[in-house]
Design a protein around this motif. Structure first.
Motif, PDB file in Angstrom:
ATOM      1  N   GLY A  15       1.131  -1.071   0.155  1.00 16.40           N
ATOM      2  CA  GLY A  15       0.035  -0.354   0.027  1.00 16.40           C
ATOM      3  C   GLY A  15       0.697   1.456  -0.300  1.00 16.40           C
ATOM      4  O   GLY A  15       0.427   2.549  -0.168  1.00 16.40           O
ATOM      5  N   SER A  17       4.433   3.761  -0.932  1.00 13.35           N
ATOM      6  CA  SER A  17       4.501   4.069  -2.523  1.00 13.35           C
ATOM      7  C   SER A  17       6.378   4.321  -2.479  1.00 13.35           C
ATOM      8  O   SER A  17       7.091   5.029  -1.236  1.00 13.35           O
ATOM      9  CB  SER A  17       3.897   5.327  -2.440  1.00 13.35           C
ATOM     10  OG  SER A  17       2.819   5.547  -2.398  1.00 13.35           O
ATOM     11  N   VAL A  63       0.127  -2.720 -13.382  1.00 10.50           N
ATOM     12  CA  VAL A  63       0.776  -1.847 -12.631  1.00 10.50           C
ATOM     13  C   VAL A  63      -0.157  -0.303 -13.286  1.00 10.50           C
ATOM     14  O   VAL A  63      -0.286  -0.040 -12.801  1.00 10.50           O
ATOM     15  CB  VAL A  63       2.190  -1.043 -12.793  1.00 10.50           C
ATOM     16  CG1 VAL A  63       2.617  -2.515 -13.031  1.00 10.50           C
ATOM     17  CG2 VAL A  63       2.590  -0.719 -14.867  1.00 10.50           C
ATOM     18  N   GLY A  65      -2.567   2.471 -13.268  1.00  9.60           N
ATOM     19  CA  GLY A  65      -3.270   3.291 -12.540  1.00  9.60           C
ATOM     20  C   GLY A  65      -3.147   3.648 -11.439  1.00  9.60           C
ATOM     21  O   GLY A  65      -2.827   3.560 -10.468  1.00  9.60           O
ATOM     22  N   ARG A  66      -1.437   2.508 -11.987  1.00 10.15           N
ATOM     23  CA  ARG A  66      -0.746   2.767  -9.699  1.00 10.15           C
ATOM     24  C   ARG A  66       0.405   3.408  -9.883  1.00 10.15           C
ATOM     25  O   ARG A  66       1.498   3.609  -9.134  1.00 10.15           O
ATOM     26  CB  ARG A  66      -0.570   1.300  -9.271  1.00 10.15           C
ATOM     27  CG  ARG A  66      -1.897   0.821  -8.917  1.00 10.15           C
ATOM     28  CD  ARG A  66      -1.593  -0.882  -8.267  1.00 10.15           C
ATOM     29  NE  ARG A  66      -1.104  -1.716  -8.672  1.00 10.15           N
ATOM     30  CZ  ARG A  66       0.543  -1.641  -8.360  1.00 10.15           C
ATOM     31  NH1 ARG A  66       1.410  -1.738  -7.291  1.00 10.15           N
ATOM     32  NH2 ARG A  66       0.862  -3.231  -9.061  1.00 10.15           N
ATOM     33  N   PHE A  67       1.233   2.664 -11.293  1.00  9.12           N
ATOM     34  CA  PHE A  67       2.903   3.544 -12.081  1.00  9.12           C
ATOM     35  C   PHE A  67       2.032   5.056 -12.535  1.00  9.12           C
ATOM     36  O   PHE A  67       1.148   4.602 -13.835  1.00  9.12           O
ATOM     37  CB  PHE A  67       3.392   2.305 -12.199  1.00  9.12           C
ATOM     38  CG  PHE A  67       3.760   1.806 -11.183  1.00  9.12           C
ATOM     39  CD1 PHE A  67       3.213   1.167  -9.881  1.00  9.12           C
ATOM     40  CD2 PHE A  67       4.355   0.660 -11.803  1.00  9.12           C
ATOM     41  CE1 PHE A  67       3.774  -0.117  -8.697  1.00  9.12           C
ATOM     42  CE2 PHE A  67       4.742  -0.204 -10.780  1.00  9.12           C
ATOM     43  CZ  PHE A  67       4.773  -0.768  -9.351  1.00  9.12           C
ATOM     44  N   MET A  82       5.457   4.792  -8.207  1.00  4.38           N
ATOM     45  CA  MET A  82       4.709   3.545  -8.167  1.00  4.38           C
ATOM     46  C   MET A  82       3.556   3.420  -6.710  1.00  4.38           C
ATOM     47  O   MET A  82       4.471   4.359  -5.276  1.00  4.38           O
ATOM     48  CB  MET A  82       5.926   2.587  -7.783  1.00  4.38           C
ATOM     49  CG  MET A  82       6.694   2.239  -7.896  1.00  4.38           C
ATOM     50  SD  MET A  82       8.046   1.226  -8.332  1.00  4.38           S
ATOM     51  CE  MET A  82       8.870   1.253  -6.895  1.00  4.38           C
ATOM     52  N   ASN A  83       2.134   3.696  -6.425  1.00  9.83           N
ATOM     53  CA  ASN A  83       1.516   4.294  -5.722  1.00  9.83           C
ATOM     54  C   ASN A  83       1.142   2.438  -5.345  1.00  9.83           C
ATOM     55  O   ASN A  83       1.128   1.638  -6.275  1.00  9.83           O
ATOM     56  CB  ASN A  83       0.401   5.230  -6.167  1.00  9.83           C
ATOM     57  CG  ASN A  83       1.163   6.429  -6.074  1.00  9.83           C
ATOM     58  OD1 ASN A  83       2.899   6.787  -5.517  1.00  9.83           O
ATOM     59  ND2 ASN A  83       0.676   7.543  -7.220  1.00  9.83           N
ATOM     60  N   SER A  84       0.116   2.386  -4.213  1.00  6.83           N
ATOM     61  CA  SER A  84      -0.093   1.316  -4.146  1.00  6.83           C
ATOM     62  C   SER A  84       0.412   0.254  -4.078  1.00  6.83           C
ATOM     63  O   SER A  84      -0.334  -1.057  -5.033  1.00  6.83           O
ATOM     64  CB  SER A  84      -1.538   1.318  -4.474  1.00  6.83           C
ATOM     65  OG  SER A  84      -2.312   1.951  -4.709  1.00  6.83           O
ATOM     66  N   LEU A  85       1.756  -0.372  -3.373  1.00  6.04           N
ATOM     67  CA  LEU A  85       2.355  -1.279  -3.886  1.00  6.04           C
ATOM     68  C   LEU A  85       2.342  -2.695  -3.390  1.00  6.04           C
ATOM     69  O   LEU A  85       1.289  -2.827  -2.376  1.00  6.04           O
ATOM     70  CB  LEU A  85       3.451  -1.220  -3.244  1.00  6.04           C
ATOM     71  CG  LEU A  85       4.512  -0.360  -4.387  1.00  6.04           C
ATOM     72  CD1 LEU A  85       5.650   0.631  -3.148  1.00  6.04           C
ATOM     73  CD2 LEU A  85       5.197  -0.354  -5.494  1.00  6.04           C
ATOM     74  N   LYS A  86       2.607  -3.812  -4.041  1.00  5.99           N
ATOM     75  CA  LYS A  86       1.614  -5.209  -3.271  1.00  5.99           C
ATOM     76  C   LYS A  86       3.349  -6.213  -3.401  1.00  5.99           C
ATOM     77  O   LYS A  86       3.642  -5.518  -4.279  1.00  5.99           O
ATOM     78  CB  LYS A  86       1.124  -5.846  -4.928  1.00  5.99           C
ATOM     79  CG  LYS A  86      -0.410  -4.903  -5.302  1.00  5.99           C
ATOM     80  CD  LYS A  86      -1.326  -5.477  -6.127  1.00  5.99           C
ATOM     81  CE  LYS A  86      -2.444  -4.292  -6.882  1.00  5.99           C
ATOM     82  NZ  LYS A  86      -3.319  -4.958  -7.503  1.00  5.99           N
ATOM     83  N   ASP A  89       4.721  -6.727  -6.868  1.00  4.11           N
ATOM     84  CA  ASP A  89       5.577  -5.582  -7.559  1.00  4.11           C
ATOM     85  C   ASP A  89       7.123  -6.275  -6.831  1.00  4.11           C
ATOM     86  O   ASP A  89       8.267  -4.977  -7.340  1.00  4.11           O
ATOM     87  CB  ASP A  89       5.467  -4.051  -6.920  1.00  4.11           C
ATOM     88  CG  ASP A  89       3.745  -4.001  -7.320  1.00  4.11           C
ATOM     89  OD1 ASP A  89       3.747  -4.123  -8.692  1.00  4.11           O
ATOM     90  OD2 ASP A  89       3.275  -3.578  -6.851  1.00  4.11           O
TER      91      ASP A  89
END
Length: 114
Positions: A15, A17, A63, A65-67, A82-86, A89
């Motif tokens: 979650g 960044s 990625v 919508g997140r990156f 990079m946002n909302s990392l999982k 990733d």
């Protein structure tokens, strides 16, 4: 010749960044295509995102919508926000310049874990 150096990697919780930077020793003004790739242990290197000199971008579905990839030609630098990392990733992220004649950075480790 163009040399690329990635930075900004590290350990983050799911979650979180990170912003990766790719600094070129030479000008990237003459290089149309810049991109970010990643490689997880035991897996093939895969495309993450690309950006042209005109600002056209393309992202892997995983990625999207997140990156966000961007470039600052004046600073000879390409970025990957990079946002909302999982956890998936987690990989070494590489910067690439060019297509026919390719230049690669040394990679920067991104680890997403709690």
């Amino acid at each position: 010749q163009v040399q690329l150096v990635e930075s900004g990697g590290g350990l983050v919780q799911p979650g979180g960044s990170l912003r990766l930077s790719c600094a070129a020793s030479g000008s990237i003004l003459s290089i149309n295509m810049m991109g970010w790739y990643r490689q997880a242990p035991g897996k093939e290197r895969e495309l993450v995102a690309t950006i042209t000199s005109g600002g056209s971008t393309n992202y892997a579905d995983s990625v999207k919508g997140r990156f966000t990839i961007s470039r600052d030609n004046a600073k000879n630098t390409v970025y990957l926000q990079m946002n909302s990392l999982k956890s998936e990733d987690t990989a070494v992220y590489y910067c690439k310049a060019g297509i026919i004649r390719q230049y690669w950075g040394q990679g920067t480790q991104v680890t997403v874990s709690s």
